[in-house]
Design a protein around this motif. Structure first.
Motif, PDB file in Angstrom:
ATOM      1  N   ARG A 170      49.485  30.563  47.476  1.00 12.88           N
ATOM      2  CA  ARG A 170      49.797  31.403  46.342  1.00 12.88           C
ATOM      3  C   ARG A 170      48.094  30.916  45.306  1.00 12.88           C
TER       4      ARG A 170
ATOM      5  N   GLN B 199      45.596  33.717  45.830  1.00 15.33           N
ATOM      6  CA  GLN B 199      45.734  35.098  45.548  1.00 15.33           C
ATOM      7  C   GLN B 199      45.642  35.212  44.132  1.00 15.33           C
ATOM      8  N   ARG B 200      46.044  34.276  43.497  1.00 16.50           N
ATOM      9  CA  ARG B 200      45.615  33.749  41.330  1.00 16.50           C
ATOM     10  C   ARG B 200      44.091  33.732  41.609  1.00 16.50           C
TER      11      ARG B 200
ATOM     12  N   ARG C 256      42.043  35.259  43.252  1.00 15.87           N
ATOM     13  CA  ARG C 256      41.449  36.749  43.368  1.00 15.87           C
ATOM     14  C   ARG C 256      41.676  37.523  41.794  1.00 15.87           C
ATOM     15  N   THR C 257      42.139  37.497  41.209  1.00 14.33           N
ATOM     16  CA  THR C 257      42.443  37.976  39.462  1.00 14.33           C
ATOM     17  C   THR C 257      42.166  37.666  38.644  1.00 14.33           C
ATOM     18  N   VAL C 258      41.978  36.531  38.962  1.00 15.63           N
ATOM     19  CA  VAL C 258      41.329  36.143  37.511  1.00 15.63           C
ATOM     20  C   VAL C 258      39.985  35.164  37.756  1.00 15.63           C
TER      21      VAL C 258
ATOM     22  N   ASP D  46      35.951  35.530  39.313  1.00 11.79           N
ATOM     23  CA  ASP D  46      34.981  35.894  38.790  1.00 11.79           C
ATOM     24  C   ASP D  46      33.706  35.970  39.969  1.00 11.79           C
TER      25      ASP D  46
END
Length: 395
Positions: A324, A327-328, A330-332, A334
């Motif tokens: 989890r 995954q987080r 990868r979204t936030v 840089d």
């Protein structure tokens, strides 16, 4: 997925290599009556392995080179096999196409043949044999530059401990920390520290070794680590790659065969070297907190991904929580943040500084180009100097 890592905080002190330049000894000019390895008579003979080296380095097939030069592919094959030698006019065309001097192909200079040089590659699964050969051709030229520089500058001696075959990656990592007298805590300026112990680090453009992320090789007892912007664009990933290759140099000196277990060993070594278990037990948060891990990673020079994996290993979080968190991230996250170029001590400087000292002895870039039989521009490129001159194009 391999662990990744980074460099120390932006306010870390100047890299050790730069502050210890006084420990390097300039050799001075060699006596005119003392022949060196670069001074052996060539007798005008053609060295087939030189053609292979130059061709492979630019990524040309024999057929492609033959077309450019105006000979048959069979002729190029015969040149490289030593069956026939090209005429002088053909040598001149070969040199022009391959961006070397005609006398590059002459015998008498130190040469690490590609078929005798072996390396540990990252990203090997996706790399073709030609990709690996191209990378090795680059490494051999880096070694030749190093060899040429050592005529004038005493580079740091190679300083790696001997690791027993039964040693675990963590034990080898602890041994290297002890051997290099590294204090407990973050490894500051990993690349500068590595170079200060005699290991050449080179950063090459993707266009040159585009299918290989990083690799290490030992040529005539000189370890060389080559990495690319695919790794160095992020300082966390760059540092982890350097530590990974150090693991190969210590743990797999007697084998170059790719295996998943060898890659895992090198990853485990890198994690243990950059983030020792005992230190992590004291430093890691009790629960998975990405903000806290980001702060901790900037202190230790490692990525949050690496610290999350460390938390799983040390029993601080579960694998499901790890997934989890990834995954987080990868979204936030840089991935291009914190480039290596922003961190003094993580950019290779050994060869560049050696060339500056060599120039003080009267052996500047033109002399090095003469030794390697390439253009001064090619030498500057190998030294990591960016050519900022405008390009003239006729239209």
């Amino acid at each position: 997925m391999p662990r990744q890592t980074s460099s120390p905080s932006p306010v870390a002190p100047r890299p050790a290599l730069l502050s210890n330049l006084g420990s390097w000894r300039a050799r001075g000019r060699m006596r005119d009556d003392t022949p060196g390895l670069f001074d052996l008579p060539t007798s005008g003979r053609f060295e087939p392995a030189r053609l292979t080296q130059a061709r492979v380095r630019v990524g040309m097939s024999k057929t492609e080179l033959a077309s450019e030069v105006g000979v048959s592919a069979a002729a190029v094959g015969q040149y490289e096999a030593g069956v026939n030698s090209p005429r002088q006019d053909v040598i001149a065309r070969l040199a022009k196409v391959l961006s070397v001097r005609p006398d590059f192909f002459a015998v008498g200079r130190p040469l690490a043949r590609l078929d005798t040089v072996h390396a540990h590659f990252r990203g090997l699964r996706s790399a073709r044999v030609s990709d690996r050969q191209k990378a090795l051709a680059t490494a051999t030229l880096v070694w030749e530059l190093t060899f040429a520089l050592e005529r004038y500058v005493k580079l740091p001696d190679v300083d790696l401990p001997t690791v027993l075959p039964s040693s675990s990656p963590a034990e080898a990592a602890g041994l290297l920390r002890q051997h290099w007298h590294l204090p407990d805590g973050p490894v500051k300026h990993l690349v500068a520290t590595t170079e200060a112990h005699g290991i050449v680090v080179a950063l090459r453009p993707l266009a040159e070794i585009d299918a290989v992320d990083a690799f290490s090789v030992v040529i005539v007892d000189r370890p060389i680590i080559v990495t690319t912007p695919r790794r160095s664009e992020n300082v966390f990933r760059h540092r982890f790659s350097i530590a990974h290759e150090l693991g190969h140099l210590l743990l797999h000196a007697d084998t170059t065969e790719y295996s998943a277990s060898a890659e895992k060993d090198a990853d485990d070594f890198a994690a243990a070297f950059l983030t020792p278990a005992a230190s992590m037990d004291a430093a890691l948060p009790q629960r998975l907190d990405l903000a806290a891990l980001d702060r901790l990673g900037r202190t230790w020079g490692v990525s949050p991904h690496s610290l999350i994996l460390r938390m799983v290993e040390r029993g601080r979080t579960t694998e499901s929580s790890q997934r989890r968190a990834f995954q987080r991230l990868r979204t936030v996250g840089d991935p291009s943040a914190d480039p290596t170029s922003a961190y003094p001590g993580e950019v290779p400087t050994l060869l560049k500084k050696a060339a500056e000292l060599s120039g003080q002895c009267g052996a500047g870039v033109p002399a090095l180009a003469e030794a390697l039989k390439v253009s001064p521009r090619a030498v500057r490129d190998l030294l990591g100097e960016v050519d900022q001159r405008p390009v003239l194009r006729l239209v």
